[in-house]
Design a protein around this motif. Sequence first.
Motif, PDB file in Angstrom:
ATOM      1  N   ALA A 204     -30.596   7.531 -24.723  1.00  0.00           N
ATOM      2  CA  ALA A 204     -30.901   8.907 -25.119  1.00  0.00           C
ATOM      3  C   ALA A 204     -30.075   9.904 -24.303  1.00  0.00           C
ATOM      4  CB  ALA A 204     -32.398   9.177 -24.926  1.00  0.00           C
ATOM      5  N   MET A 207     -26.497   9.837 -25.716  1.00  0.00           N
ATOM      6  CA  MET A 207     -26.447  10.513 -27.008  1.00  0.00           C
ATOM      7  C   MET A 207     -26.657  12.010 -26.866  1.00  0.00           C
ATOM      8  SD  MET A 207     -25.699   8.512 -29.413  1.00  0.00           S
ATOM      9  CE  MET A 207     -25.463   6.753 -29.613  1.00  0.00           C
ATOM     10  N   GLY A 208     -27.529  12.405 -25.945  1.00  0.00           N
ATOM     11  CA  GLY A 208     -27.731  13.822 -25.733  1.00  0.00           C
ATOM     12  C   GLY A 208     -26.475  14.512 -25.233  1.00  0.00           C
ATOM     13  N   THR A 211     -23.943  14.686 -28.154  1.00  0.00           N
ATOM     14  CA  THR A 211     -24.372  15.664 -29.149  1.00  0.00           C
ATOM     15  C   THR A 211     -24.146  17.088 -28.645  1.00  0.00           C
ATOM     16  OG1 THR A 211     -26.057  14.110 -29.927  1.00  0.00           O
ATOM     17  CG2 THR A 211     -26.288  16.415 -30.586  1.00  0.00           C
ATOM     18  N   ILE A 240     -22.329   9.405 -33.717  1.00  0.00           N
ATOM     19  CA  ILE A 240     -23.612   9.941 -33.275  1.00  0.00           C
ATOM     20  C   ILE A 240     -24.699   9.759 -34.329  1.00  0.00           C
ATOM     21  CG2 ILE A 240     -24.819  12.089 -32.670  1.00  0.00           C
ATOM     22  CD1 ILE A 240     -22.234  13.048 -31.375  1.00  0.00           C
ATOM     23  N   THR A 241     -24.323   9.867 -35.602  1.00  0.00           N
ATOM     24  CA  THR A 241     -25.311   9.864 -36.693  1.00  0.00           C
ATOM     25  C   THR A 241     -26.211   8.630 -36.707  1.00  0.00           C
ATOM     26  OG1 THR A 241     -23.841  11.240 -38.033  1.00  0.00           O
ATOM     27  CG2 THR A 241     -25.580  10.024 -39.185  1.00  0.00           C
ATOM     28  N   TYR A 243     -27.524   6.810 -34.467  1.00  0.00           N
ATOM     29  CA  TYR A 243     -28.606   6.855 -33.487  1.00  0.00           C
ATOM     30  C   TYR A 243     -29.781   7.668 -34.015  1.00  0.00           C
ATOM     31  CZ  TYR A 243     -31.181   8.172 -29.293  1.00  0.00           C
ATOM     32  OH  TYR A 243     -32.182   8.400 -28.377  1.00  0.00           O
ATOM     33  N   TYR A 244     -29.508   8.835 -34.575  1.00  0.00           N
ATOM     34  CA  TYR A 244     -30.580   9.681 -35.085  1.00  0.00           C
ATOM     35  C   TYR A 244     -31.193   9.106 -36.362  1.00  0.00           C
ATOM     36  CZ  TYR A 244     -28.938  13.054 -31.662  1.00  0.00           C
ATOM     37  OH  TYR A 244     -28.589  13.663 -30.493  1.00  0.00           O
ATOM     38  N   THR A 246     -31.495   5.874 -36.916  1.00  0.00           N
ATOM     39  CA  THR A 246     -32.359   4.799 -36.426  1.00  0.00           C
ATOM     40  C   THR A 246     -33.642   5.353 -35.839  1.00  0.00           C
ATOM     41  OG1 THR A 246     -30.381   3.487 -35.917  1.00  0.00           O
ATOM     42  CG2 THR A 246     -32.441   2.812 -34.890  1.00  0.00           C
ATOM     43  N   MET A 247     -33.529   6.456 -35.079  1.00  0.00           N
ATOM     44  CA  MET A 247     -34.735   7.064 -34.522  1.00  0.00           C
ATOM     45  C   MET A 247     -35.660   7.572 -35.626  1.00  0.00           C
ATOM     46  SD  MET A 247     -34.681   6.836 -31.184  1.00  0.00           S
ATOM     47  CE  MET A 247     -34.077   5.163 -31.542  1.00  0.00           C
ATOM     48  N   ALA A 248     -35.069   8.136 -36.672  1.00  0.00           N
ATOM     49  CA  ALA A 248     -35.890   8.636 -37.783  1.00  0.00           C
ATOM     50  C   ALA A 248     -36.597   7.493 -38.505  1.00  0.00           C
ATOM     51  CB  ALA A 248     -35.015   9.428 -38.753  1.00  0.00           C
TER      52      ALA A 248
END
Length: 415
Positions: A204, A207-208, A211, A240-241, A243-244, A246-248
């Motif tokens: 995280a 990725m932060g 981003t 980056i996409t 990761y988000y 997968t989190m969603a």
Amino acid sequence: MKFGKSVCVLNVGGTRYAFSREVIRDFPLRRVSRLHACATEKEVLELCDDYDRDRNEFFFDRHAQAFVFIMLYVRSGTLRFVPGVCELSFYSEMLYWGLESAHLDTCCQKRLDDRMSEIGLDVFSVSEDEPQSPVEAELTGRARWLEKMRITFEEPNSSILAQLLASVSVIFVITSMVMLCASTLPDWDTAKRNTAEEHRILEAVCMGWFTAECIIRFLVARSKLDFLRRPLNIIDVIAITPYYVTMALAGAGMPGAGLGAAGIILRVLRMLRVFWLMKLARHFMGLQTLGLTLRRCYREMVMLMVFVFVAMAIYSALAQLLEHGLDTSSPNSDFASIPAASWWVIISMTTVGYGDVYPVTVAGRVLGGFCVVSGIVLLALPITFIYHSFVQCYHELKLRSARYARNLAASDLTQ
């Protein structure tokens, strides 16, 4: 200006130029255009060396021939050095009239960079400007701040802060790559289950950072459309996409590993993180030079590929004929087809020679000798052009980096 006639005369080193007050107001040279806002003769004398009120003539004790070339820039938009005049002297004239090194043609910028690298920056004094109005100063300050932010993120050598941010970005890229490589190890799933919280936090944080860096670079970009068109920025978004996504999916109770084809797509997208290594091109001049060289030498690269493919077609056909087509009693199964023989041709022309495929007949070995020698010759032909282009691109990027640092130093002195 609030005094004088409608026609203004500029006397530069004995050469006179007549202009109307409207032209003076919109004149491209900052020192000249500021004459229009002068309300008193005292303010005028702060910009020029002498003033004749009767003839409305402004005298500048400057290099007349240099100003001729500066006027050519005003008319045509092209600024070059005066033949026979020192580059440093002409640059001081440019600073006096309100021009910078960026206004010079590329060839003249290179000459100036070479001269300034020899003697350093301390010999130059930036011309002082009059205080601006609060509104104008606010707009100029904001624009200058945005430009500094853009250069800080785009040019790692432009300042100490830029070098620090580049170092942090490189650390995060390496950390992300290590995690990506370790995730393919057989014992990774067990290790991840044992330290799941640490892995999630580290991922995280990486990725932060990526981003935030991408968003800031987008906000300070001069052209948002050009920013979205750049390949490196597209790679950032693609990396980056996943990761988000997968989190969603995890938040919705649908982990990516159990989605069948969708899970495979997510794993493929996650593997695209390896392209984050291309982010290092923003921080290392060597990778920038390589990319610029490949872009400029695409004709030579295409020519090299044509040479290789033509030779592959000829030698693979002959190898298949000599090793398999003519020997009907004990044909070489490794050369059963022309596509199979082309593998042997390419590893022979590039002098790799794995040894997994090789000719056994005398004619085939003679052909292999010709294949190796011709491969060395064909690959060497375009190398000279590519090498010279690489050297030129390296010097251009080095000079551009030095010019950014010099312009920032000059802007700091004016503040």
